[in-house]
Design a protein around this motif. Structure first.
Motif, mmCIF file in Angstrom:
data_model
loop_
_atom_site.group_PDB
_atom_site.id
_atom_site.type_symbol
_atom_site.label_atom_id
_atom_site.label_comp_id
_atom_site.label_asym_id
_atom_site.label_seq_id
_atom_site.Cartn_x
_atom_site.Cartn_y
_atom_site.Cartn_z
ATOM 1 N N LEU A 186 0.657 -1.139 0.001
ATOM 2 C CA LEU A 186 -0.083 -0.099 0.128
ATOM 3 C C LEU A 186 0.909 1.236 0.094
ATOM 4 N N ASN A 187 0.546 2.042 -0.801
ATOM 5 C CA ASN A 187 1.156 3.381 -1.167
ATOM 6 C C ASN A 187 0.121 4.441 -0.449
ATOM 7 N N ILE A 188 0.736 5.338 0.385
ATOM 8 C CA ILE A 188 0.098 6.477 0.968
ATOM 9 C C ILE A 188 0.684 7.739 0.574
ATOM 10 N N LEU A 189 0.126 8.704 0.353
ATOM 11 C CA LEU A 189 0.564 10.211 0.158
ATOM 12 C C LEU A 189 0.693 10.771 1.452
ATOM 13 N N TYR A 190 2.103 11.240 1.846
ATOM 14 C CA TYR A 190 2.360 11.910 2.874
ATOM 15 C C TYR A 190 1.676 13.324 3.036
ATOM 16 N N SER A 191 1.062 13.706 4.325
ATOM 17 C CA SER A 191 0.448 14.899 4.379
ATOM 18 C C SER A 191 1.057 15.237 5.642
ATOM 19 N N PRO A 192 1.370 16.754 5.766
ATOM 20 C CA PRO A 192 2.005 17.238 7.049
ATOM 21 C C PRO A 192 0.776 17.328 8.124
ATOM 22 N N THR A 193 -0.396 16.967 7.917
ATOM 23 C CA THR A 193 -1.359 16.969 8.940
ATOM 24 C C THR A 193 -1.825 15.609 8.982
ATOM 25 N N GLY A 194 -0.991 14.531 8.460
ATOM 26 C CA GLY A 194 -1.715 13.177 8.764
ATOM 27 C C GLY A 194 -0.430 12.457 9.482
#
Length: 252
Positions: A186-194
């Protein structure tokens, strides 16, 4: 298993930064990132074109040609493949592989599941060693329907996807549940709020992409530097020297 595929099966998730030109890609590789991806937003914005509109095929291929021989593994963000014809998408993937790309990111844009699955199958037929990251936009463009997300990802895995991507999914419980339901990484997009990288690793995420974040921060830093100087303030942040950048150019 290819070297790029192996990076998705180590003890830690692959942190994949996204570059937008030769200098940014080489600078990231110099910091020890073994793989670098492109970002469609930067390719489109640099050409004065809209992102996600399937109009940057030539620009994307041109950037891949520039970066494909670099000292890093290259994955290319190809939007939806720049065509609705699976054979044309397969041919584009073959051209990417021919110039040195080892991976491709294909987004479904919430279109027909069967159509996107056909594109993935065509890519694997045309370029069997090209690592396919199949993206669904159920969270990015939709309302985060978990059942639809899994239905789409199941079809993409069945079609041959090597990895699946759900940008916009940031809830740790949902991520952990999805990891357990998949057989592909699984690939997740990094988020500064995540969740931070360490938390994503603990949830079982195998790849974390930075998407357009670096490009957007670079634009922000450029504007901030100019306005600081105009206001009489000393610019902040790190600044590569002229010689540093010239050194990157000479690595072609």
């Amino acid at each position: 298993m290819t070297p790029f595929a192996r990076l998705h099966h180590t003890g830690e998730p692959l942190l994949l930064p996204n570059a937008w030109d030769h200098a940014s890609a080489l600078a990231l590789a110099a910091e020890g990132f073994p793989a670098v991806a492109t970002t469609s937003l930067a390719v489109a914005a640099g050409a004065g074109l809209p992102d996600g509109a399937s109009v940057t095929r030539d620009e994307t291929l041109r950037l891949a040609l520039t970066l494909g021989s670099g000292p890093f593994l290259l994955s290319v963000d190809a939007e939806g493949g720049f065509s609705q014809d699976p054979d044309e998408v397969g041919e584009f993937a073959r051209q990417l592989a021919a110039v040195g790309a080892v991976g491709i990111n294909l987004e479904d844009g919430l279109g027909a599941v069967a159509g996107h699955a056909a594109k993935i199958a065509a890519v694997k037929k045309a370029a069997p060693d090209l690592f396919v990251n199949a993206r669904t936009d159920t969270y990015w463009l939709g309302e985060g329907d978990e059942r639809d997300t899994l239905r789409r990802l199941d079809a993409y895995q069945e079609a041959g996807a090597d990895c699946v991507f759900v940008p916009g999914m940031n809830d740790p419980a949902r991520i952990a549940t999805l990891v357990r339901q998949l057989h592909a990484p699984l690939n997740i997009l990094y988020s500064p709020t995540g969740p931070p990288l360490s938390r994503l690793a603990g949830l079982g995420v195998r790849r974390v992409s930075l998407g357009s974040l670096l490009y957007r921060r670079a634009l922000g830093a450029a504007v901030e530097t100019a306005t600081d100087i105009r206001a009489g303030r000393t610019p902040r942040g790190g600044t590569p020297t002229y010689a540093d950048v010239q050194g990157l150019v000479m690595q072609r």
